[in-house]
Design an enzyme around this catalytic site. Structure first.
Site, PDB file in Angstrom:
ATOM      1  N   ARG A   1       0.865  -1.173   0.000  1.00 32.89           N
ATOM      2  CA  ARG A   1       0.000   0.000   0.000  1.00 32.89           C
ATOM      3  C   ARG A   1       0.910   1.233   0.000  1.00 32.89           C
ATOM      4  NH1 ARG A   1      -2.033  -3.503   4.058  1.00 32.89           N
ATOM      5  NH2 ARG A   1      -4.127  -4.318   3.606  1.00 32.89           N
TER       6      ARG A   1
ATOM      7  N   LYS B   1      -2.072  -2.515   8.004  1.00 32.63           N
ATOM      8  CA  LYS B   1      -3.268  -2.058   8.716  1.00 32.63           C
ATOM      9  C   LYS B   1      -3.333  -2.693  10.100  1.00 32.63           C
ATOM     10  CE  LYS B   1      -6.346  -0.980   4.845  1.00 32.63           C
ATOM     11  NZ  LYS B   1      -7.645  -1.275   4.220  1.00 32.63           N
TER      12      LYS B   1
ATOM     13  N   HIS C   1      -2.455   2.314  -6.124  1.00 30.33           N
ATOM     14  CA  HIS C   1      -2.971   1.036  -5.624  1.00 30.33           C
ATOM     15  C   HIS C   1      -3.104  -0.002  -6.735  1.00 30.33           C
ATOM     16  CE1 HIS C   1      -4.265  -0.604  -1.810  1.00 30.33           C
ATOM     17  NE2 HIS C   1      -5.262  -1.235  -2.390  1.00 30.33           N
TER      18      HIS C   1
ATOM     19  N   ARG D   1      -0.448  -2.578  -6.625  1.00 27.05           N
ATOM     20  CA  ARG D   1      -0.717  -3.650  -5.644  1.00 27.05           C
ATOM     21  C   ARG D   1      -1.688  -4.676  -6.221  1.00 27.05           C
ATOM     22  NH1 ARG D   1      -1.112  -4.904   0.040  1.00 27.05           N
ATOM     23  NH2 ARG D   1      -3.235  -5.350   0.728  1.00 27.05           N
TER      24      ARG D   1
ATOM     25  N   HIS E   1      -3.786  -9.400   4.057  1.00 31.66           N
ATOM     26  CA  HIS E   1      -5.237  -9.415   4.214  1.00 31.66           C
ATOM     27  C   HIS E   1      -5.631 -10.256   5.427  1.00 31.66           C
ATOM     28  CE1 HIS E   1      -6.082  -8.488  -0.305  1.00 31.66           C
ATOM     29  NE2 HIS E   1      -5.887  -7.408   0.397  1.00 31.66           N
TER      30      HIS E   1
ATOM     31  N   TYR F   1      -9.161 -11.272  -6.512  1.00 33.16           N
ATOM     32  CA  TYR F   1      -8.157 -11.312  -7.575  1.00 33.16           C
ATOM     33  C   TYR F   1      -8.293 -12.561  -8.436  1.00 33.16           C
ATOM     34  CZ  TYR F   1      -6.171  -7.459  -4.983  1.00 33.16           C
ATOM     35  OH  TYR F   1      -5.998  -6.260  -4.345  1.00 33.16           O
TER      36      TYR F   1
END
Length: 307
Positions: free
Chosen positions: A151, A175, A244, A247, A270, A279
């Protein structure tokens, strides 16, 4: 005398509660505060006191959101915010129970992320002029974002102590302050080595800077600064994308190359596998388009009469 809780006071304390008690990120706290603020403004407009709100009023509010054109994804995010807000209101004694827990989150259809081809990635990266220190920095920066699926915030906050060139790995803080180890390849190592040995010392000078990527003043590169440089190369290369998108492309190219879903989930950081699964749909869509392009099938004739 009881303290009068105004809307700004409630929202400010709710924000603090999310960060300090729930241990969520400042970005999440800001998103939840905005959603709660919109709900409180609706209550004021409808002349509904906060302590009188129950499931019925929350349902009316979401119907109002729907009628004014909000998407299912937006409403799903608002419900998450209202649940957190409801929990806070229970703790401070305004609600007797968290009525927002009765709300059903809509299953929002996520749009497929845009992905660049390998050729487009190469065109974008090759548009970077590495004849000066900032160019060397940008070459390393955007190669690393693509090669590691970072990110923008993760790249900007990457620390020198977390880069291991010889082992070709970086320690990424993502995150929720979750850390993950991500490997990188020869191209990223070459560009990163050139930046760290040739360009960064010139940019930093005598300063001590913890972050890997710095601006022309030798200070940590901001996300805004990163974005502005990306936009410049977007125009120069003719490749339309967002930061992004690199990514997204990283994840899709890995899966197309045979990587398993769990490995890609770990590399992206994730928390939920379903987030990574999108994806696979991107790859399926690409397969379908290629099938239609290269294998159109047999033309159907209108005349089907017997010989």
């Amino acid at each position: 005398m009881a303290e009068k809780l105004t809307i700004p006071v409630i929202l400010s304390r709710f924000y603090t509660d999310i960060v300090l008690v729930l241990r969520r990120s400042q970005k999440t706290a800001e998103t939840y505060r905005l959603s709660a603020g919109e709900f409180l403004s609706w209550c004021v407009e409808k002349k509904i006191k906060l302590h009188d709100v129950a499931s019925r009023e929350l349902t009316y509010y979401l119907v109002w959101k729907k009628t004014k054109g909000d998407t299912e994804l937006t409403i799903a995010k608002d419900i998450s915010a209202l649940r957190a807000f409801g929990s806070y209101l229970v703790r401070i004694g305004i609600w007797s129970e968290n009525f927002a827990l009765a709300l059903d989150r809509p299953k929002a259809a996520r749009p497929l992320p845009r992905v660049l081809s390998v050729t487009q990635i190469e065109s974008f990266l090759s548009s970077i002029d590495t004849s000066d220190p900032l160019g060397l920095r940008d070459a390393a920066l955007f190669e690393l974002i693509y090669s590691c699926g970072l990110r923008a915030s993760e790249a900007a906050s990457l620390l020198m102590q977390n880069v291991h060139l010889n082992e070709r790995i970086i320690l990424v803080r993502g995150k929720g302050d979750k850390e993950r180890i991500v490997p990188f390849g020869d191209a990223a190592k070459e560009k990163l080595s050139a930046y760290l040995s040739e360009a960064r010392p010139l940019l930093v000078g005598k300063k001590t800077v913890a972050e890997v990527f710095v601006n022309y003043r030798g200070n940590p590169l901001s996300r805004k600064g990163l974005w502005k440089r990306f936009c410049g190369y977007e125009v120069k290369s003719g490749v339309r994308a967002k930061v992004h998108t690199l990514r997204h492309s990283f994840a899709t190219h890995l899966l197309a190359g045979g990587a398993d879903l769990r490995s890609v989930q770990e590399l992206l950081g994730h928390a939920d596998l379903s987030t990574t699964q999108i994806y696979t749909h991107v790859d399926d869509e690409q397969l379908r388009k290629n099938h239609e392009k290269y294998f159109p099938g047999h033309a159907v004739k209108d005349d089907v009469s017997a010989p």
